[in-house]
Design an enzyme around this catalytic site. Sequence first.
Site, PDB file in Angstrom:
ATOM      1  N   LYS A 198       0.243   4.136   0.627  1.00 21.79           N
ATOM      2  CA  LYS A 198      -0.463   5.053   1.358  1.00 21.79           C
ATOM      3  C   LYS A 198      -0.397   6.619   0.746  1.00 21.79           C
ATOM      4  O   LYS A 198      -0.654   6.737  -0.439  1.00 21.79           O
ATOM      5  CB  LYS A 198       0.502   5.259   2.618  1.00 21.79           C
ATOM      6  CG  LYS A 198       0.879   3.841   3.479  1.00 21.79           C
ATOM      7  CD  LYS A 198       1.142   3.986   4.732  1.00 21.79           C
ATOM      8  CE  LYS A 198       1.377   2.538   5.393  1.00 21.79           C
ATOM      9  NZ  LYS A 198       1.908   2.626   6.703  1.00 21.79           N
ATOM     10  N   HIS A 243      -7.567  -0.297   7.226  1.00 24.25           N
ATOM     11  CA  HIS A 243      -5.969  -0.208   7.487  1.00 24.25           C
ATOM     12  C   HIS A 243      -5.895   0.645   9.087  1.00 24.25           C
ATOM     13  O   HIS A 243      -6.759   1.408   9.252  1.00 24.25           O
ATOM     14  CB  HIS A 243      -5.378   0.553   6.585  1.00 24.25           C
ATOM     15  CG  HIS A 243      -4.066   0.758   6.695  1.00 24.25           C
ATOM     16  ND1 HIS A 243      -3.419   1.610   7.720  1.00 24.25           N
ATOM     17  CD2 HIS A 243      -2.831  -0.199   6.495  1.00 24.25           C
ATOM     18  CE1 HIS A 243      -2.011   1.496   7.703  1.00 24.25           C
ATOM     19  NE2 HIS A 243      -1.775   0.382   6.993  1.00 24.25           N
ATOM     20  N   GLU A 269      -2.065  -6.625  10.787  1.00 28.01           N
ATOM     21  CA  GLU A 269      -1.085  -5.557  11.010  1.00 28.01           C
ATOM     22  C   GLU A 269      -1.049  -4.916  12.588  1.00 28.01           C
ATOM     23  O   GLU A 269      -1.991  -3.988  12.766  1.00 28.01           O
ATOM     24  CB  GLU A 269      -1.595  -4.540   9.991  1.00 28.01           C
ATOM     25  CG  GLU A 269      -1.270  -5.160   8.266  1.00 28.01           C
ATOM     26  CD  GLU A 269      -0.911  -3.994   7.785  1.00 28.01           C
ATOM     27  OE1 GLU A 269      -0.165  -4.150   6.700  1.00 28.01           O
ATOM     28  OE2 GLU A 269      -1.761  -2.706   7.834  1.00 28.01           O
ATOM     29  N   SER A 276       6.252  -2.978   9.574  1.00 30.87           N
ATOM     30  CA  SER A 276       7.691  -2.855   9.408  1.00 30.87           C
ATOM     31  C   SER A 276       8.364  -4.242   9.018  1.00 30.87           C
ATOM     32  O   SER A 276       9.329  -4.510   9.370  1.00 30.87           O
ATOM     33  CB  SER A 276       8.184  -2.630  10.974  1.00 30.87           C
ATOM     34  OG  SER A 276       7.773  -1.327  11.100  1.00 30.87           O
ATOM     35  N   ASN A 331       0.785  -1.014  -0.205  1.00 35.03           N
ATOM     36  CA  ASN A 331      -0.142  -0.118  -0.037  1.00 35.03           C
ATOM     37  C   ASN A 331       0.894   1.417   0.054  1.00 35.03           C
ATOM     38  O   ASN A 331       1.769   1.386   0.996  1.00 35.03           O
ATOM     39  CB  ASN A 331      -0.905  -0.153   1.214  1.00 35.03           C
ATOM     40  CG  ASN A 331      -1.418   1.201   1.826  1.00 35.03           C
ATOM     41  OD1 ASN A 331      -1.553   2.300   1.055  1.00 35.03           O
ATOM     42  ND2 ASN A 331      -1.453   1.387   3.132  1.00 35.03           N
ATOM     43  N   GLY A 367       4.694   1.388  10.442  1.00 33.29           N
ATOM     44  CA  GLY A 367       5.161   2.892  10.149  1.00 33.29           C
ATOM     45  C   GLY A 367       6.516   3.288  10.804  1.00 33.29           C
ATOM     46  O   GLY A 367       6.996   2.395  11.741  1.00 33.29           O
ATOM     47  N   GLU A 420      -4.333   2.900   9.904  1.00 31.90           N
ATOM     48  CA  GLU A 420      -4.331   4.490   9.816  1.00 31.90           C
ATOM     49  C   GLU A 420      -5.820   4.836   9.653  1.00 31.90           C
ATOM     50  O   GLU A 420      -6.290   6.078  10.143  1.00 31.90           O
ATOM     51  CB  GLU A 420      -3.447   4.918   8.736  1.00 31.90           C
ATOM     52  CG  GLU A 420      -1.892   4.968   9.420  1.00 31.90           C
ATOM     53  CD  GLU A 420      -1.087   4.477   8.220  1.00 31.90           C
ATOM     54  OE1 GLU A 420      -1.158   4.811   6.889  1.00 31.90           O
ATOM     55  OE2 GLU A 420       0.081   3.822   8.353  1.00 31.90           O
TER      56      GLU A 420
HETATM   57  P1  PGA Z   1       5.243  -0.128   7.025  1.00 35.43           P
HETATM   58  O1  PGA Z   1       3.751  -0.195   6.597  1.00 35.43           O
HETATM   59  O2  PGA Z   1       5.904  -1.504   6.470  1.00 35.43           O
HETATM   60  O3  PGA Z   1       5.857   1.003   6.435  1.00 35.43           O
HETATM   61  O4  PGA Z   1       5.271  -0.552   8.601  1.00 35.43           O
HETATM   62  C1  PGA Z   1       2.888  -1.253   6.928  1.00 35.43           C
HETATM   63  C2  PGA Z   1       1.568  -1.009   6.530  1.00 35.43           C
HETATM   64  O5  PGA Z   1       1.129   0.065   6.987  1.00 35.43           O
HETATM   65  O6  PGA Z   1       0.751  -1.655   5.851  1.00 35.43           O
END
Ligand code: PGA
Length: 257
Positions: free
Chosen positions: A12, A98, A170, A216, A10, A176, A100
């Site tokens: 984002k 998600h 997740e 991550s 994704n 993030g 976020e």
């Molecule tokens: P990240 O994001 O790998 O940068 O931690 C993962 C996600 O939000 O799907």
Amino acid sequence: MDNKLYIGTNTKMTKTIAQTVSFLEALDLLTADISRDDMTLFVIPSFTALESAGKAIAGKNIRLGAQNMCWEDYGQFTGEISPVMLEETGVEIIEIGHSERRHVLHETDEWINKKVLAALRHEFISLLCVGETEAQKSLGIGNETLSIQLKSDLNGVVQEDIPKLWIAYEPVWAIGEGGTPASADYADEKHAVIKSVLKELFGESGAAIPVLYGGSVNPQNASVLAQKANIDGLFVGRSAWDAPLFNTLIRQVLSVL
Ligand code: PGA
């Protein structure tokens, strides 16, 4: 569960239309020789890039998704994008819930459930994201949180929908900048919990639903995570947004499976 690796990103709110198209073109070229019998590769860009992205990868081997969707087809929903509109862009996958969107934009399980049902009604793949917060983890209610999210968000989903359902685990604390990746053992244990809830909901056929890990994922942990018995794929953020680095990570993972 088939033995394919599900792997995708994704992007984002990080890429313009032009940046998305060049990322997709590069990723497609770099991964062209990898058999899609071994891997399902998907990219989920911003809404504004979807039409150009769809054209850039038409007939190619990258599957395209949207980062969100309204549950209604038309109407008074300023700022929302409907399933009918997304159908025009050629996306196949809708990412729903998600972290976020749940925690920054305050989406509820009720909304997420409506979105899952709308996506399935329109024959999209629903990629439902679930995961516990740091606070829920420290209270020891991670498993309960996953169970509540899955049972609420998948309410009304029937057996026939199973081929169109993917889950991403997740954990909020792993996502993030500033996130700590889950250890492979921890992630595997939570994937087992998710799989047992899916079995409770759908019986044995629930085992066909791929469960991807995200949070991550990086070149150091990707292979170890992907080798775990209950992890069917990886949902990558930052470590995927550069096409050559993502290609390296994909090949590294495939080489150990
Ligand atoms: P990240 O994001 O790998 O940068 O931690 C993962 C996600 O939000 O799907």
